[in-house]
Each structure stands twice: as structure tokens, then as C-alpha cells.
Design a protein around this motif. Sequence first.
Motif, short mmCIF file in Angstrom:
data_model
loop_
_atom_site.label_atom_id
_atom_site.label_comp_id
_atom_site.label_asym_id
_atom_site.label_seq_id
_atom_site.Cartn_x
_atom_site.Cartn_y
_atom_site.Cartn_z
N PRO A 48 6.92 8.13 -4.51
CA PRO A 48 5.81 8.46 -4.23
C PRO A 48 5.71 9.54 -3.12
O PRO A 48 4.61 10.20 -3.05
N LYS A 101 4.32 14.35 -12.16
CA LYS A 101 3.79 15.42 -11.13
C LYS A 101 4.20 16.47 -11.88
O LYS A 101 5.02 17.05 -12.75
N THR A 207 -2.83 11.85 -7.21
CA THR A 207 -3.37 10.99 -8.16
C THR A 207 -4.15 11.76 -9.39
O THR A 207 -4.14 11.40 -10.42
N ALA A 210 -1.72 13.53 -11.64
CA ALA A 210 -1.11 12.81 -12.25
C ALA A 210 -1.86 12.31 -13.68
O ALA A 210 -1.56 12.14 -14.79
N MET A 211 -3.32 11.71 -13.31
CA MET A 211 -4.30 11.62 -14.11
C MET A 211 -4.60 12.72 -15.28
O MET A 211 -4.61 12.52 -16.51
#
Length: 263
Positions: A48, A101, A207, A210-211
Motif C-alpha cells: 500500500p 498503480k 484508490t 486503481a479503480m
Amino acid sequence: MTQPVVLLSVDPRGVATVTLNRPEVGNAYNAEMLDALIDGLRRLAADPAVRCLVIRGAGKHFQAGADIRWLGEVADYPPAENHAASIATTRAMQLLNEFPKPTIALVHGACFGGGVGIVCCADVAFATPDSQFGITEIRVGVAPTPISTHMVNAIGLRHTRRYALTGERFNAHEAERIGLIHEVVSDDAMEAKLATVIDAVFLGGPTAIAMTKRSFLGANGLLLDERQVAMLSHEGWTQRHSVEGHEGTTAFREKRKPAWYVP
């Protein structure tokens, strides 16, 4: 002490760097490099703290494709081991393409075969003016199936048909024209260009990034399932194991034209 064939690092900001590290052979990949790349990409994807990934090549070249000596050895492997070698190539490209990423490839010198595949799988790609590219597998009688879907995704079917079927080499400006790289950047400006892109990445929510990336790939059918991985790998190893594949790799090592060449 022998250095690892893939160097991994993560700086305090979360910028991960993967450096392909076989400079004595132009960072050509073999089983050891593929295994190290697969392991490294999986670990970095799950970390992360990692916000983006930079891909570099050590020495004079970015990545000169498959190690021809290794290809010659693999061609003689039994079917199961031969297939496993192709699975490793296909898997490494899949993991890079689907890395959660942003990924940035910095190209210099030679970028052939699998090196072009790496660039196709990166989100952002820059190249120095001296860079030379080629999808050259057919010149040694093998098929670039592990990177085929990624090439069509990156440069379109039209350009893939030309360069994958002729094996022609092309320069950085042509790579920019066909969409393989985003910009040609001088050596002395490359680090500043990289810093600008990394700063832009840091402005985005991790996030959300990434989505967004997974949505782009998924909605356009660009996420490989296991059946597709197996199929692409099977096509690759059977051609490499063929009479033509043996002749092509042998001719390359012997520095002669293959038997199928007619002047």
C-alpha cells in the motif's frame, strides 16, 4: 558478489523502481529475470505504500528482448517445461499491464521484442532520441504471442500488423508517431520529465487511480483470464519448439541468414 537480475527499490514517497539488470546482454530476459520480475511486480502491487512504478534498464540499453541463448535452450525443453517458459513471459506482461498503480517506462538504447511489450504495458512511456525499437521475434522464427494483445492495445492493429510481421526497426520519433511512446525526451531532461509526471500522479487519489485503470482495461476486454494466458503461451511455445524456431535461433547465434531467407 553477483547483483540481482532485477533491482527493486521504493523511496520514502512511495515511488517504486524496477531496474532490469543484465546490462552485459542488453537486459535480455531469461527464466531468472522473468521469475524475479513476476515476484517483484506481485510484491509491489500488494504494497500500500507504493504510489507508482518506474521501469528502467541498466547500462546502455532498456531491454533487448529474449536472451537468444536462453531461447535456444528453451526450444529443446520437453513440452511441459517449454509451455511453462511461455507462461512466465505472458504472466510478467499481464502483471505489468494490470499493475494497480501508474507505471512509467523510461526507454534508452535498444528496445526490442519483449522490451516493446513492456513499453506497451506501461501507462506512460518516454524515450531518448537514440532509442531504437523493433518487434523482431519473427526474424528468429518465433511468435510474439505473449505481447500480442498488449501491442494491439498500445499501437493499434494497423501498426502492429506492419511492425510485428516485418520485424523492421524504427526510431523514437516513429515510436511516438504510432503511439508506442508518449514523448521523445532528451537524456538531460528525462529526470525532470519523470518528476513532473510523478508529481501529477501524487495529486490523484490512489484508490481512484486503481479503480480508473482497472475500469479502462476491464471495459475494453483488456484483462486477461487464465484461458487466454494459457492460449497465448501455448501458441508461443509450439512455434518456438518448431523446426523453424530452431533454425531461426541457430541462425541468429551463428550470425547468418536463416534458411527461409531468399535474397
